[in-house]
Structure formats: structure tokens, C-alpha cells
Design an enzyme around this catalytic site. Sequence first.
Site, PDB file in Angstrom:
ATOM      1  N   TYR A   1     -22.498 -27.699   7.684  1.00 10.94           N
ATOM      2  CA  TYR A   1     -21.064 -27.725   7.348  1.00 10.94           C
ATOM      3  C   TYR A   1     -20.284 -26.906   8.386  1.00 10.94           C
ATOM      4  O   TYR A   1     -19.277 -27.372   8.933  1.00 10.94           O
ATOM      5  CB  TYR A   1     -20.862 -27.165   5.938  1.00 10.94           C
ATOM      6  CG  TYR A   1     -19.414 -27.094   5.490  1.00 10.94           C
ATOM      7  CD1 TYR A   1     -18.673 -28.256   5.272  1.00 10.94           C
ATOM      8  CD2 TYR A   1     -18.787 -25.864   5.279  1.00 10.94           C
ATOM      9  CE1 TYR A   1     -17.354 -28.195   4.861  1.00 10.94           C
ATOM     10  CE2 TYR A   1     -17.470 -25.792   4.867  1.00 10.94           C
ATOM     11  CZ  TYR A   1     -16.756 -26.963   4.655  1.00 10.94           C
ATOM     12  OH  TYR A   1     -15.438 -26.896   4.245  1.00 10.94           O
TER      13      TYR A   1
ATOM     14  N   SER B   1     -12.674 -24.267   8.478  1.00  7.44           N
ATOM     15  CA  SER B   1     -13.146 -23.466   7.345  1.00  7.44           C
ATOM     16  C   SER B   1     -13.563 -22.091   7.845  1.00  7.44           C
ATOM     17  O   SER B   1     -14.044 -21.955   8.984  1.00  7.44           O
ATOM     18  CB  SER B   1     -14.356 -24.141   6.692  1.00  7.44           C
ATOM     19  OG  SER B   1     -14.925 -23.278   5.723  1.00  7.44           O
TER      20      SER B   1
HETATM   21  P1  NDP Z   1     -11.212 -31.694  -2.301  1.00  3.96           P
HETATM   22  O1  NDP Z   1     -12.563 -32.201  -2.630  1.00  3.96           O
HETATM   23  O2  NDP Z   1     -10.270 -31.391  -3.410  1.00  3.96           O
HETATM   24  O3  NDP Z   1     -10.485 -32.666  -1.279  1.00  3.96           O
HETATM   25  C1  NDP Z   1     -11.191 -33.365  -0.293  1.00  3.96           C
HETATM   26  C2  NDP Z   1     -10.359 -34.564   0.073  1.00  3.96           C
HETATM   27  O4  NDP Z   1     -11.056 -35.292   1.096  1.00  3.96           O
HETATM   28  C3  NDP Z   1     -10.148 -35.510  -1.095  1.00  3.96           C
HETATM   29  O5  NDP Z   1      -8.825 -35.990  -1.048  1.00  3.96           O
HETATM   30  C4  NDP Z   1     -11.127 -36.641  -0.806  1.00  3.96           C
HETATM   31  O6  NDP Z   1     -10.571 -37.847  -1.312  1.00  3.96           O
HETATM   32  C5  NDP Z   1     -11.103 -36.655   0.708  1.00  3.96           C
HETATM   33  N1  NDP Z   1     -12.246 -37.319   1.283  1.00  3.96           N
HETATM   34  C6  NDP Z   1     -13.566 -37.062   1.137  1.00  3.96           C
HETATM   35  N2  NDP Z   1     -14.291 -37.976   1.794  1.00  3.96           N
HETATM   36  C7  NDP Z   1     -13.397 -38.824   2.370  1.00  3.96           C
HETATM   37  C8  NDP Z   1     -13.513 -39.987   3.174  1.00  3.96           C
HETATM   38  N3  NDP Z   1     -14.697 -40.491   3.530  1.00  3.96           N
HETATM   39  N4  NDP Z   1     -12.380 -40.615   3.575  1.00  3.96           N
HETATM   40  C9  NDP Z   1     -11.177 -40.136   3.217  1.00  3.96           C
HETATM   41  N5  NDP Z   1     -11.001 -39.048   2.463  1.00  3.96           N
HETATM   42  C10 NDP Z   1     -12.106 -38.407   2.045  1.00  3.96           C
HETATM   43  O7  NDP Z   1     -11.455 -30.396  -1.408  1.00  3.96           O
HETATM   44  P2  NDP Z   1     -10.481 -29.497  -0.497  1.00  3.96           P
HETATM   45  O8  NDP Z   1      -9.073 -29.784  -0.768  1.00  3.96           O
HETATM   46  O9  NDP Z   1     -10.974 -28.137  -0.639  1.00  3.96           O
HETATM   47  O10 NDP Z   1     -10.876 -30.012   0.958  1.00  3.96           O
HETATM   48  C11 NDP Z   1      -9.919 -30.280   1.959  1.00  3.96           C
HETATM   49  C12 NDP Z   1     -10.435 -29.735   3.274  1.00  3.96           C
HETATM   50  O11 NDP Z   1     -10.471 -28.313   3.203  1.00  3.96           O
HETATM   51  C13 NDP Z   1     -11.833 -30.185   3.658  1.00  3.96           C
HETATM   52  O12 NDP Z   1     -11.852 -30.499   5.038  1.00  3.96           O
HETATM   53  C14 NDP Z   1     -12.688 -28.962   3.375  1.00  3.96           C
HETATM   54  O13 NDP Z   1     -13.837 -28.926   4.180  1.00  3.96           O
HETATM   55  C15 NDP Z   1     -11.692 -27.871   3.723  1.00  3.96           C
HETATM   56  N6  NDP Z   1     -11.998 -26.548   3.190  1.00  3.96           N
HETATM   57  C16 NDP Z   1     -11.992 -26.298   1.840  1.00  3.96           C
HETATM   58  C17 NDP Z   1     -12.293 -25.052   1.360  1.00  3.96           C
HETATM   59  C18 NDP Z   1     -12.330 -24.726  -0.108  1.00  3.96           C
HETATM   60  O14 NDP Z   1     -12.776 -23.617  -0.481  1.00  3.96           O
HETATM   61  N7  NDP Z   1     -11.870 -25.607  -0.994  1.00  3.96           N
HETATM   62  C19 NDP Z   1     -12.606 -23.934   2.256  1.00  3.96           C
HETATM   63  C20 NDP Z   1     -12.537 -24.293   3.651  1.00  3.96           C
HETATM   64  C21 NDP Z   1     -12.240 -25.544   4.084  1.00  3.96           C
HETATM   65  P3  NDP Z   1     -11.376 -39.116  -1.831  1.00  3.96           P
HETATM   66  O15 NDP Z   1     -12.612 -38.635  -2.520  1.00  3.96           O
HETATM   67  O16 NDP Z   1     -10.368 -39.754  -2.754  1.00  3.96           O
HETATM   68  O17 NDP Z   1     -11.626 -39.930  -0.605  1.00  3.96           O
END
Ligand code: NDP
Length: 245
Positions: free
Chosen positions: A155, A142
Site C-alpha cells: 500500500y 497517505s
Molecule cells: P473510502 O473507501 O471511503 O473511499 C474510497 C473511494 O474509492 C470510494 O469512492 C470507492 O468507490 C473508490 N474506489 C475504489 N476502487 C475504485 C475503482 N476501481 N474505481 C473507481 N473508484 C474506486 O476510503 P477513503 O475516502 O479513505 O479513501 C480515499 C483515498 O484516501 C484513497 O486513495 C485512500 O488510499 C486514501 N487514504 C485514506 C486514509 C484513511 O485513513 N481513510 C488514509 C490515507 C489515505 P466505489 O467503491 O464506489 O468505486
Amino acid sequence: MTGIAGKVIAITGASSGIGEATARHLAERGAVVVLGARRFDRLEMAVASIASQGGKALCLVTDVRRREDVARLVEFAMDRYGKLDVLINNAGIAPISRLDDLRVDDWEDMIDVNVKGVLYGIAAALPVFRRQGFGHFVNTLSTAGIKIVPTMAVYAGSKNAVRAISEGLRQEAGPSLRVTTISPGYVDTELPSSMTDSSLRDQGELNMKAMAIPASAIAEAIAFAIGQPDNVDVGEIVVRPTAQA
Ligand code: NDP
């Protein structure tokens, strides 16, 4: 194997946001994608939608806090397709807060998902990649880890732990494995739903409305790294909105 078509690519956190968009994008380019996350209904919807466009996708319920789940995701890809070209360690949560608030449970959750989840991915795929003689890790970091701001300490720390682990992995990987990190800025996803502090969640949603770029922008950058020739390792990618300070 150079390019994207024909590669078997497992993606954690593929039920929404960046992971889902990346699965769609890579499947459109001929990859076989294996989606993991906890929400089975959302995984099934993504798989059905990819299949309806002529893509190849499978899914498995995966909680990255459980080492055995991540191992099963890799085994599932191997059983079905006989190889794994890429593991995208993307699952992540962001229950941010000020340190003074002592939301220690949230700190632990971020370490469990954002750090240990990635380590479990490495533990699952590295022996497979070694046996095969090829393989590519893509770890989602991130911009929070680049410009550290109040409320994001833990974070950012979790993401920078993975930055350090990824660099160590890259150095140990040798000539046949690739390691890429991608640091997105504000991306329009469901990430604010993981924020437990409601005022910060509201602010996060406002920031997203104001400037976030679509998840497809990150998917394209990941596809660029995967699509390079085998001896080209795209190390670090930063993709943020132009409007992000
Ligand atoms: P979302 O919340 O849309 O996606 C997060 C994903 O992670 C979901 O598919 C969720 O699925 C999964 N997840 C969460 N906890 C678990 C777990 N314990 N086991 C398996 N899967 C898990 O957010 P983003 O797409 O934005 O996030 C994706 C990545 O990008 C993350 O690592 C986030 O930190 C990073 N990021 C995002 C930014 C943004 O602005 N959106 C900026 C910088 C980085 P489920 O709940 O079904 O398990």
C-alpha cells in the site's frame, strides 16, 4: 481563475469518504463537481444531496482500473462545462497484509487502482490542461508512505509511486499547471471495507474508532490548495490526527 467558485472539478473515488466529503465541501464553495466511482447509487445520492443544498454536481460511473472510464469522466466534464480546472485522483483501496502472506492478487489490485488509476487520470487530463493552458492535479497519497510499517509495504509502495510520479509531473508541468499531493493519516471512512484480511480489517476499524479525524478535515486542506492564486502551487500536504504516532 483564482479561488474555488466557478471551477469545474472532477473527483475519482467520490462515492464515499474523502472524495465525497471533498465534493460536498467544494460544491458548497461554488465549484461544479463531477463525481466518479463504481457505485452508482452512492454517487446519485451524493449528487442529489449536493443539489438539494444549491450546489452543482454530476456523476458518472467510473472504474479507474479502466483507462477508457477515466477518459470518459474527463470528457464528460468537458462536454458539460467546456473546461476542467482540477482533477482529484482520489480513488484508492487498502487490502493490506504482511508480504509473507503472498496475497499477490491484493498487491495487483492496489497497483491497478492506486497507481495505474492515477496514471490514467493524468493521461486523460494532461492533454486537456495543456490545451487550456491551466489545470490542477490533486493526488491522494497517505501517511502510510511517510512512516512505513509492517502490513503496509505494498500500500505504501503504491502511494509512494504516486508521490514520485506527482513530483515528476510537477517538474514537467511548467508554469501554468499545478500539482498537489495530500497525505492523510487515519480518516474515518469506508477504507477498511477494502481490507481483505479480516483481522487487519478489524484492527483498522478499531484504529479509526480510536483516533480518526473526519473526512471533512481532508476536504478543507484540498480546498485550501485549490483556492490559492494560480501562480501558487501547494505541493505537499500532510493531515493526520494529533493522536497518530
Ligand atoms: P473510502 O473507501 O471511503 O473511499 C474510497 C473511494 O474509492 C470510494 O469512492 C470507492 O468507490 C473508490 N474506489 C475504489 N476502487 C475504485 C475503482 N476501481 N474505481 C473507481 N473508484 C474506486 O476510503 P477513503 O475516502 O479513505 O479513501 C480515499 C483515498 O484516501 C484513497 O486513495 C485512500 O488510499 C486514501 N487514504 C485514506 C486514509 C484513511 O485513513 N481513510 C488514509 C490515507 C489515505 P466505489 O467503491 O464506489 O468505486
